[in-house]
Design a protein around this motif. Structure first.
Motif, PDB file in Angstrom:
ATOM      1  N   UNK A   1      -8.184  -3.398 -19.497  1.00  0.00           N
ATOM      2  CA  UNK A   1      -6.782  -3.681 -19.168  1.00  0.00           C
ATOM      3  C   UNK A   1      -6.635  -4.558 -17.929  1.00  0.00           C
ATOM      4  N   UNK A   2      -7.645  -4.589 -17.094  1.00  0.00           N
ATOM      5  CA  UNK A   2      -7.543  -5.394 -15.874  1.00  0.00           C
ATOM      6  C   UNK A   2      -7.406  -6.881 -16.183  1.00  0.00           C
ATOM      7  N   UNK A   3      -7.854  -7.305 -17.385  1.00  0.00           N
ATOM      8  CA  UNK A   3      -7.796  -8.714 -17.785  1.00  0.00           C
ATOM      9  C   UNK A   3      -6.568  -9.037 -18.638  1.00  0.00           C
ATOM     10  N   UNK A   4      -5.776  -8.040 -18.984  1.00  0.00           N
ATOM     11  CA  UNK A   4      -4.730  -8.204 -19.998  1.00  0.00           C
ATOM     12  C   UNK A   4      -3.732  -9.316 -19.668  1.00  0.00           C
ATOM     13  N   UNK A   5      -3.308  -9.428 -18.413  1.00  0.00           N
ATOM     14  CA  UNK A   5      -2.253 -10.380 -18.042  1.00  0.00           C
ATOM     15  C   UNK A   5      -2.788 -11.704 -17.512  1.00  0.00           C
ATOM     16  N   UNK A   6      -4.092 -11.870 -17.486  1.00  0.00           N
ATOM     17  CA  UNK A   6      -4.673 -13.071 -16.878  1.00  0.00           C
ATOM     18  C   UNK A   6      -4.650 -14.245 -17.852  1.00  0.00           C
ATOM     19  N   UNK A   7      -4.395 -15.446 -17.299  1.00  0.00           N
ATOM     20  CA  UNK A   7      -4.263 -16.635 -18.121  1.00  0.00           C
ATOM     21  C   UNK A   7      -5.218 -17.728 -17.657  1.00  0.00           C
ATOM     22  N   UNK A   8      -5.023 -18.928 -18.155  1.00  0.00           N
ATOM     23  CA  UNK A   8      -5.991 -20.011 -17.998  1.00  0.00           C
ATOM     24  C   UNK A   8      -6.262 -20.419 -16.542  1.00  0.00           C
ATOM     25  N   UNK A   9      -5.352 -20.154 -15.655  1.00  0.00           N
ATOM     26  CA  UNK A   9      -5.540 -20.555 -14.259  1.00  0.00           C
ATOM     27  C   UNK A   9      -6.293 -19.516 -13.445  1.00  0.00           C
ATOM     28  N   UNK A  10      -6.666 -18.400 -14.066  1.00  0.00           N
ATOM     29  CA  UNK A  10      -7.326 -17.313 -13.347  1.00  0.00           C
ATOM     30  C   UNK A  10      -8.754 -17.100 -13.872  1.00  0.00           C
ATOM     31  N   UNK A  11      -9.511 -16.259 -13.156  1.00  0.00           N
ATOM     32  CA  UNK A  11     -10.932 -16.092 -13.457  1.00  0.00           C
ATOM     33  C   UNK A  11     -11.306 -14.616 -13.629  1.00  0.00           C
ATOM     34  N   UNK A  12     -12.107 -14.363 -14.659  1.00  0.00           N
ATOM     35  CA  UNK A  12     -12.766 -13.062 -14.802  1.00  0.00           C
ATOM     36  C   UNK A  12     -14.239 -13.244 -14.450  1.00  0.00           C
ATOM     37  N   UNK A  13     -14.737 -12.410 -13.551  1.00  0.00           N
ATOM     38  CA  UNK A  13     -16.146 -12.411 -13.176  1.00  0.00           C
ATOM     39  C   UNK A  13     -16.782 -11.190 -13.825  1.00  0.00           C
ATOM     40  N   UNK A  14     -17.635 -11.420 -14.824  1.00  0.00           N
ATOM     41  CA  UNK A  14     -18.149 -10.343 -15.659  1.00  0.00           C
ATOM     42  C   UNK A  14     -19.666 -10.213 -15.534  1.00  0.00           C
ATOM     43  N   UNK A  15     -20.136  -8.986 -15.676  1.00  0.00           N
ATOM     44  CA  UNK A  15     -21.568  -8.698 -15.628  1.00  0.00           C
ATOM     45  C   UNK A  15     -22.208  -9.083 -16.967  1.00  0.00           C
ATOM     46  N   UNK A  16     -22.952 -10.168 -16.958  1.00  0.00           N
ATOM     47  CA  UNK A  16     -23.560 -10.664 -18.200  1.00  0.00           C
ATOM     48  C   UNK A  16     -24.663  -9.738 -18.703  1.00  0.00           C
ATOM     49  N   UNK A  17     -25.217  -8.927 -17.820  1.00  0.00           N
ATOM     50  CA  UNK A  17     -26.317  -8.042 -18.203  1.00  0.00           C
ATOM     51  C   UNK A  17     -25.836  -6.736 -18.829  1.00  0.00           C
ATOM     52  N   UNK A  18     -24.530  -6.521 -18.845  1.00  0.00           N
ATOM     53  CA  UNK A  18     -23.950  -5.294 -19.393  1.00  0.00           C
ATOM     54  C   UNK A  18     -23.290  -5.625 -20.733  1.00  0.00           C
ATOM     55  N   UNK A  19     -23.802  -5.040 -21.799  1.00  0.00           N
ATOM     56  CA  UNK A  19     -23.325  -5.388 -23.140  1.00  0.00           C
ATOM     57  C   UNK A  19     -21.844  -5.099 -23.323  1.00  0.00           C
ATOM     58  N   UNK A  20     -21.374  -3.969 -22.805  1.00  0.00           N
ATOM     59  CA  UNK A  20     -19.958  -3.623 -22.960  1.00  0.00           C
ATOM     60  C   UNK A  20     -19.066  -4.609 -22.204  1.00  0.00           C
ATOM     61  N   UNK A  21     -19.473  -4.953 -20.988  1.00  0.00           N
ATOM     62  CA  UNK A  21     -18.679  -5.882 -20.179  1.00  0.00           C
ATOM     63  C   UNK A  21     -18.680  -7.272 -20.808  1.00  0.00           C
ATOM     64  N   UNK A  22     -19.813  -7.667 -21.359  1.00  0.00           N
ATOM     65  CA  UNK A  22     -19.935  -8.993 -21.981  1.00  0.00           C
ATOM     66  C   UNK A  22     -18.904  -9.170 -23.101  1.00  0.00           C
ATOM     67  N   UNK A  23     -18.589  -8.077 -23.788  1.00  0.00           N
ATOM     68  CA  UNK A  23     -17.623  -8.135 -24.885  1.00  0.00           C
ATOM     69  C   UNK A  23     -16.216  -8.488 -24.408  1.00  0.00           C
ATOM     70  N   UNK A  24     -15.919  -8.230 -23.155  1.00  0.00           N
ATOM     71  CA  UNK A  24     -14.570  -8.500 -22.633  1.00  0.00           C
ATOM     72  C   UNK A  24     -14.215  -9.984 -22.713  1.00  0.00           C
ATOM     73  N   UNK A  25     -15.221 -10.835 -22.667  1.00  0.00           N
ATOM     74  CA  UNK A  25     -14.979 -12.281 -22.675  1.00  0.00           C
ATOM     75  C   UNK A  25     -14.344 -12.741 -23.985  1.00  0.00           C
ATOM     76  N   UNK A  26     -14.575 -12.010 -25.068  1.00  0.00           N
ATOM     77  CA  UNK A  26     -14.087 -12.434 -26.384  1.00  0.00           C
ATOM     78  C   UNK A  26     -12.567 -12.420 -26.477  1.00  0.00           C
TER      79      UNK A  26
END
Length: 461
Positions: A205-230
């Motif tokens: 939910x922390x990413x729900x309202x974020x748009x093209x001008x903002x950034x998500x910094x995600x843990x690439x080594x964590x499979x669950x977190x990696x899915x958030x990028x989709x």
């Protein structure tokens, strides 16, 4: 939200609830307040807010208050399926959290950090970096300072670095960070969230309202977190200790951002692989916010550790005592154990958070733990996991103070006693801070007694 013609019921009167009451009263709102455990700190809040016009409700007053009040402000300690929010929801009334209230009125640029472990350390790193860069920065949220307490004090040129828990995310819908970090996701709080699927959803939910001008910094080594990028609509940057990636990464003993070397791992003041990950997340966010590399490196090489997180208390009788009261889940405890440089007597226990401990005892076999002292409400559940994993190096007791003393007696010179409970503290304490402070108090008293005995015998021929 127009405050003067609406009535607010604030449920839960610890730090978060007290801050919400203060915020609402300062705006002329009619405030009602309720807490089902009115201990000393809560009683103080009740008295202070009553003097300013708030009305304290007893349990028998709730039915009429539910009908009369327009908005329920829920502290993060109260779950969304508690009977009070359920009653408000049935009447079609608004339910918000203290963090939601703060985010609605925040003007400062927001960097938000969530995840199972590493949140507080990452927030602290970023706070140090931004302050070193000359920014007016405030660390807030789950780290201890409610965001609603500081929202008014920060302007458009300032930066808020907010630690966000899954409890806060239950009622947080308006958060829109410029940079959001997700450190990792492992099993935690299942006694409240019921399933990993729900827990993962709340973190997303922390990413729900974020748009093209903002950034998500995600843990690439964590499979669950990696899915958030989709599902994210904002830009994605990664951090990784395993591969070179678009963002921050570890490569040949150094930390990089976008192929620019930031610093050597050996220069980090906080040691351990978990702190390398935290530093990479902080580096990525800081660089996205425009901080110069030299400032980032200097801040990360000089910062002190986080209170109650793998914190050295002292060494007495040749035994080193370490306070990791903030290690409230299995993954955090395993990280702490992995960083031990001596054979270790481990203190485990507290209030159960809804998961089994088989993974913990399975992995402790290959560690430097030579004995585990099990205490607290979940001691028998811990003991059963130890038995299932053929682990017999355990001692069982109920009381925390006694457990610390047993660990001190069991530890030999050259070893350490580590408090890293893999459990919540709420069976006996108001929070991990109180538990850690009690540990330090007991240890220092033991050290003083040892010193007194040594002095007494040194005076005898």
């Amino acid at each position: 939200m127009y405050f003067k013609n609406q009535k607010f019921l604030v449920a839960g009167l610890s730090k978060s609830g007290a801050a919400a009451c203060d915020f609402l009263l300062s705006r002329g709102a009619a405030v009602y307040m309720y807490d089902d455990v009115p201990d000393g700190g809560v009683q103080k809040t009740i008295s202070e807010m009553q003097e300013r016009g708030a009305v304290y409700l007893r349990e028998q007053d709730l039915p009429s208050a539910i009908s009369e009040c327009d908005v329920l402000v829920l502290s993060p300690g109260i779950p969304i399926d508690h009977e009070l929010p359920v009653a408000f929801r049935k009447k079609g009334k608004r339910i918000i959290g203290e963090s939601e209230l703060g985010c609605l009125f925040l003007r400062a640029a927001l960097v938000a950090v969530t995840g199972t472990n590493g949140k507080t350390t990452t927030v602290t790193m970023l706070d140090e970096i931004f302050r070193a860069a000359g920014e007016n920065c405030t660390a807030c949220g789950n780290i201890g300072l409610p965001i609603v307490s500081c929202a008014d004090k920060m302007g458009y040129e300032d930066i808020a670095v907010m630690e966000v828990s899954s409890f806060q995310l239950e009622t947080l819908t308006s958060i829109r960070p410029h940079v959001a970090i997700v450190t990792n996701i492992t099993e935690d709080h299942l006694n409240r969230h019921y399933s990993m699927e729900n827990y993962v959803f709340l973190k997303s939910k922390i990413l729900r309202n974020m748009r093209e001008s903002e950034y998500a910094v995600l843990n690439r080594d964590d499979e669950r977190v990696r899915e958030f990028a989709k599902e994210a609509r904002c830009k994605i940057r990664w951090f990784s200790v395993k591969e070179r990636t678009e963002g921050a990464f570890l490569y040949e003993g150094a930390l990089y951002f976008e192929n620019e070397k930031i610093m050597d791992v050996s220069d980090l003041s906080l040691k351990g692989e978990h702190n390398i990950k935290n530093a990479l997340a902080a580096i990525c966010a800081a660089k996205l916010m425009g901080v110069e590399t030299s400032i980032v490196a200097k801040a990360l090489s000089s910062m002190r550790g986080v209170r109650h997180r793998i914190e050295k208390v002292g060494e007495y009788g040749g035994v080193l005592y370490i306070n990791d009261s903030k290690g409230t889940n299995v993954d955090a405890t395993l990280n702490a154990v992995a960083g031990m440089e001596r054979d270790t007597v481990l203190l485990l226990g507290g209030k159960d958070k809804g998961y089994d401990y088989d993974e913990l005892f399975g992995k402790l076999k290959g560690s430097r733990v030579v004995m585990a002292v099990l205490y607290g409400e979940n001691r028998f559940k811990l003991f059963n996991s130890a038995v299932r994993n053929n682990e017999n190096r355990v001692t069982l007791c109920a009381d925390f103070s006694l457990a610390v003393k047993i660990a001190a007696l069991a530890a030999k010179p050259g070893q350490c006693v580590l408090l890293s409970p893999a459990s919540s503290s709420f069976d006996a304490f108001s929070g991990y801070e109180e538990r850690g402070e009690r540990f330090e108090e007991i240890v220092k008293n033991l050290g003083e007694k040892d010193a007194a005995i040594s002095e007494r015998y040194s005076c005898v021929d």
